[in-house]
Design a protein around this motif. Structure first.
Motif, PDB file in Angstrom:
ATOM      1  N   GLY A 214       0.795  -1.225   0.000  1.00  0.00           N
ATOM      2  CA  GLY A 214       0.000   0.000   0.000  1.00  0.00           C
ATOM      3  C   GLY A 214       0.825   1.270   0.000  1.00  0.00           C
ATOM      4  O   GLY A 214       0.289   2.354  -0.268  1.00  0.00           O
ATOM      5  N   CYS A 215       2.119   1.196   0.302  1.00  0.00           N
ATOM      6  CA  CYS A 215       2.969   2.399   0.366  1.00  0.00           C
ATOM      7  C   CYS A 215       3.106   3.022  -1.015  1.00  0.00           C
ATOM      8  O   CYS A 215       3.512   2.349  -1.961  1.00  0.00           O
ATOM      9  CB  CYS A 215       4.345   2.044   0.920  1.00  0.00           C
ATOM     10  SG  CYS A 215       4.343   1.176   2.507  1.00  0.00           S
ATOM     11  N   ARG A 216       2.822   4.301  -1.145  1.00  0.00           N
ATOM     12  CA  ARG A 216       2.776   4.941  -2.461  1.00  0.00           C
ATOM     13  C   ARG A 216       4.170   5.123  -3.043  1.00  0.00           C
ATOM     14  O   ARG A 216       5.070   5.655  -2.389  1.00  0.00           O
ATOM     15  CB  ARG A 216       2.045   6.282  -2.379  1.00  0.00           C
ATOM     16  CG  ARG A 216       0.566   6.146  -2.058  1.00  0.00           C
ATOM     17  CD  ARG A 216      -0.188   7.421  -2.382  1.00  0.00           C
ATOM     18  NE  ARG A 216       0.271   8.537  -1.571  1.00  0.00           N
ATOM     19  CZ  ARG A 216      -0.190   8.815  -0.352  1.00  0.00           C
ATOM     20  NH1 ARG A 216      -1.120   8.034   0.197  1.00  0.00           N
ATOM     21  NH2 ARG A 216       0.271   9.853   0.312  1.00  0.00           N
ATOM     22  N   ARG A 217       4.321   4.722  -4.291  1.00  0.00           N
ATOM     23  CA  ARG A 217       5.631   4.758  -4.938  1.00  0.00           C
ATOM     24  C   ARG A 217       6.202   6.159  -5.018  1.00  0.00           C
ATOM     25  O   ARG A 217       7.409   6.353  -4.837  1.00  0.00           O
ATOM     26  CB  ARG A 217       5.593   4.113  -6.318  1.00  0.00           C
ATOM     27  CG  ARG A 217       4.823   4.853  -7.382  1.00  0.00           C
ATOM     28  CD  ARG A 217       5.015   4.242  -8.771  1.00  0.00           C
ATOM     29  NE  ARG A 217       6.374   4.438  -9.272  1.00  0.00           N
ATOM     30  CZ  ARG A 217       7.084   3.493  -9.868  1.00  0.00           C
ATOM     31  NH1 ARG A 217       6.567   2.291 -10.041  1.00  0.00           N
ATOM     32  NH2 ARG A 217       8.299   3.756 -10.308  1.00  0.00           N
ATOM     33  N   ASP A 218       5.375   7.169  -5.306  1.00  0.00           N
ATOM     34  CA  ASP A 218       5.911   8.520  -5.452  1.00  0.00           C
ATOM     35  C   ASP A 218       6.536   8.993  -4.154  1.00  0.00           C
ATOM     36  O   ASP A 218       7.583   9.654  -4.159  1.00  0.00           O
ATOM     37  CB  ASP A 218       4.821   9.486  -5.933  1.00  0.00           C
ATOM     38  CG  ASP A 218       3.657   9.601  -4.970  1.00  0.00           C
ATOM     39  OD1 ASP A 218       3.340   8.617  -4.266  1.00  0.00           O
ATOM     40  OD2 ASP A 218       3.040  10.687  -4.917  1.00  0.00           O
ATOM     41  N   GLN A 219       5.939   8.629  -3.032  1.00  0.00           N
ATOM     42  CA  GLN A 219       6.481   9.021  -1.739  1.00  0.00           C
ATOM     43  C   GLN A 219       7.726   8.217  -1.376  1.00  0.00           C
ATOM     44  O   GLN A 219       8.688   8.749  -0.816  1.00  0.00           O
ATOM     45  CB  GLN A 219       5.411   8.875  -0.655  1.00  0.00           C
ATOM     46  CG  GLN A 219       4.226   9.804  -0.834  1.00  0.00           C
ATOM     47  CD  GLN A 219       4.647  11.259  -0.807  1.00  0.00           C
ATOM     48  OE1 GLN A 219       5.342  11.703   0.108  1.00  0.00           O
ATOM     49  NE2 GLN A 219       4.246  12.025  -1.825  1.00  0.00           N
ATOM     50  N   LEU A 220       7.727   6.936  -1.693  1.00  0.00           N
ATOM     51  CA  LEU A 220       8.906   6.110  -1.441  1.00  0.00           C
ATOM     52  C   LEU A 220      10.108   6.652  -2.206  1.00  0.00           C
ATOM     53  O   LEU A 220      11.214   6.757  -1.671  1.00  0.00           O
ATOM     54  CB  LEU A 220       8.640   4.667  -1.851  1.00  0.00           C
ATOM     55  CG  LEU A 220       7.618   3.889  -1.013  1.00  0.00           C
ATOM     56  CD1 LEU A 220       7.271   2.579  -1.703  1.00  0.00           C
ATOM     57  CD2 LEU A 220       8.140   3.642   0.398  1.00  0.00           C
ATOM     58  N   LEU A 221       9.886   7.004  -3.477  1.00  0.00           N
ATOM     59  CA  LEU A 221      10.986   7.491  -4.296  1.00  0.00           C
ATOM     60  C   LEU A 221      11.473   8.869  -3.861  1.00  0.00           C
ATOM     61  O   LEU A 221      12.602   9.264  -4.170  1.00  0.00           O
ATOM     62  CB  LEU A 221      10.573   7.518  -5.769  1.00  0.00           C
ATOM     63  CG  LEU A 221      10.357   6.139  -6.396  1.00  0.00           C
ATOM     64  CD1 LEU A 221       9.770   6.263  -7.789  1.00  0.00           C
ATOM     65  CD2 LEU A 221      11.662   5.342  -6.438  1.00  0.00           C
TER      66      LEU A 221
END
Length: 342
Positions: A202-209
């Motif tokens: 569920g962790c959003r990719r844009d925020q992870l990156l």
């Protein structure tokens, strides 16, 4: 140091049909693919190849590109570290001889622009957050002690190793393992492993990156977050892998689904959101060997080399090793991470 944000989380696995088949065969085999005494590419003749760490360093210094023996491994680490990986980790991540050959190519091609070499290696390994990375970093090249094995870090390998270490716990249900493997092996042509991580956790990719830590604020689901809380600190933050895995078996009370399994590998053994689960590297930055900007490179272009996991050990316990200091330059010199290297 937590490589999820201050250092790195690792990568590895292509979504193309032949690799999906290989992954499935590994799952069906039910055992890690291991190479005694550090071997990993038996079909390739080792005669004439660089076979010692000192020979590799000499080729590096001379900016020569040579074939490298499968008996050599490479791991990037914070300058001054005394072991392959921080001491709390039970297993260390390592690059293969093919990775070491690519590093020599980077050195030959971009030796007059050192940041492209140093940052290029970190990108190839699978570091996120490289726009602002300033920690002094070295490349260790080494051989393994007799009897030590390197394993392909597929998800099935991890769960087999955990089953051997913690038998009869039922901590890692086969159904959850299957769901996790399928989430990563059914990617479309334009889908990548960061998307698979988002789908599972569920962790959003844009925020992870962007470097955001896992939290409910970026969409991480309850199973994933509860796992991180139950297993305790990462080895980067003072924990250790053995206790971390034991806590998952004994303390975690939530559903043991794919998100929970992904969480325990993330926290206990540095399998971050760029990790592919089948032994190939991956990064969203421009691949140093593809002459296009990052946004013009395909998902396939962003897969890098072969990686292994092996028993962590102090450098002093290895038969031989050398450290090669990487010149990372300054953050202002790293536009090539987006615009491309050539």
């Amino acid at each position: 140091m937590d490589r999820r944000h201050r250092q790195h989380r690792r990568s590895g696995a292509r979504a193309w049909p032949w690799l999906v088949l290989v992954s499935c065969l590994l799952v069906l085999a039910g055992a890690p693919t291991a190479f005694p005494d550090g071997g990993g590419n038996r079909a390739r003749p080792a005669g004439g190849c660089l076979a010692t760490p000192s020979a590799y360093r000499a080729a590096w210094q001379a900016r020569e590109v040579r074939c490298v023996s499968p008996s050599l491994f490479g791991t990037t680490h914070t300058r001054g570290d005394a072991s392959i990986y921080p001491s709390g980790f039970q297993r260390a991540w390592a690059g293969s001889n093919t990775d070491l050959e690519r590093y020599l190519e980077l050195r030959r091609q971009y030796g007059d622009n050192p940041p492209k070499v140093g940052i290029g290696i970190l990108s190839y390994v699978g570091y996120p957050g490289l726009e602002n990375w300033t920690t002094p970093t070295d490349l260790a090249v080494y051989t393994l002690p007799p009897g030590r094995q390197a394993a392909v870090p597929s998800f099935e390998t991890w769960f087999r190793l955990l089953d051997e270490q913690f038998p009869d716990t039922q901590a890692y249900p086969l159904s959850a393992q299957t769901d996790l493997v399928l989430a990563y092996s059914r990617l479309g042509q334009d889908e990548d492993v960061v998307g698979a991580f988002e789908k599972v956790t569920g962790c959003r990719r844009d925020q992870l990156l962007k470097g955001a830590p896992p939290s409910a604020a970026i969409g991480c689901n309850r199973s994933f977050l509860d796992t991180l809380a139950a297993v305790g600190p990462s080895p980067y933050d003072g924990g250790n892998s053995v206790t971390c895995f034991q806590n998952f078996a004994a303390v975690y009370r939530g559903p043991r689904d794919a998100a929970a399994l992904r969480g325990v590998l993330y926290q206990c053994q540095d399998a971050g959101f760029l990790n592919t689960g089948t032994g190939l590297g991956y990064n969203t930055y421009a691949n140093p060997f593809v002459c296009r900007p990052a946004d013009q490179q395909s998902v396939r272009d962003r897969y890098t080399g072969r990686e292994f996991v092996l028993p962590n050990a102090p450098f002093a316990a290895l038969p031989s090793h050398v450290d090669i200091a990487l010149d990372l330059g300054t953050p202002s010199q790293r536009g090539f991470l987006r615009t491309g290297y050539c």
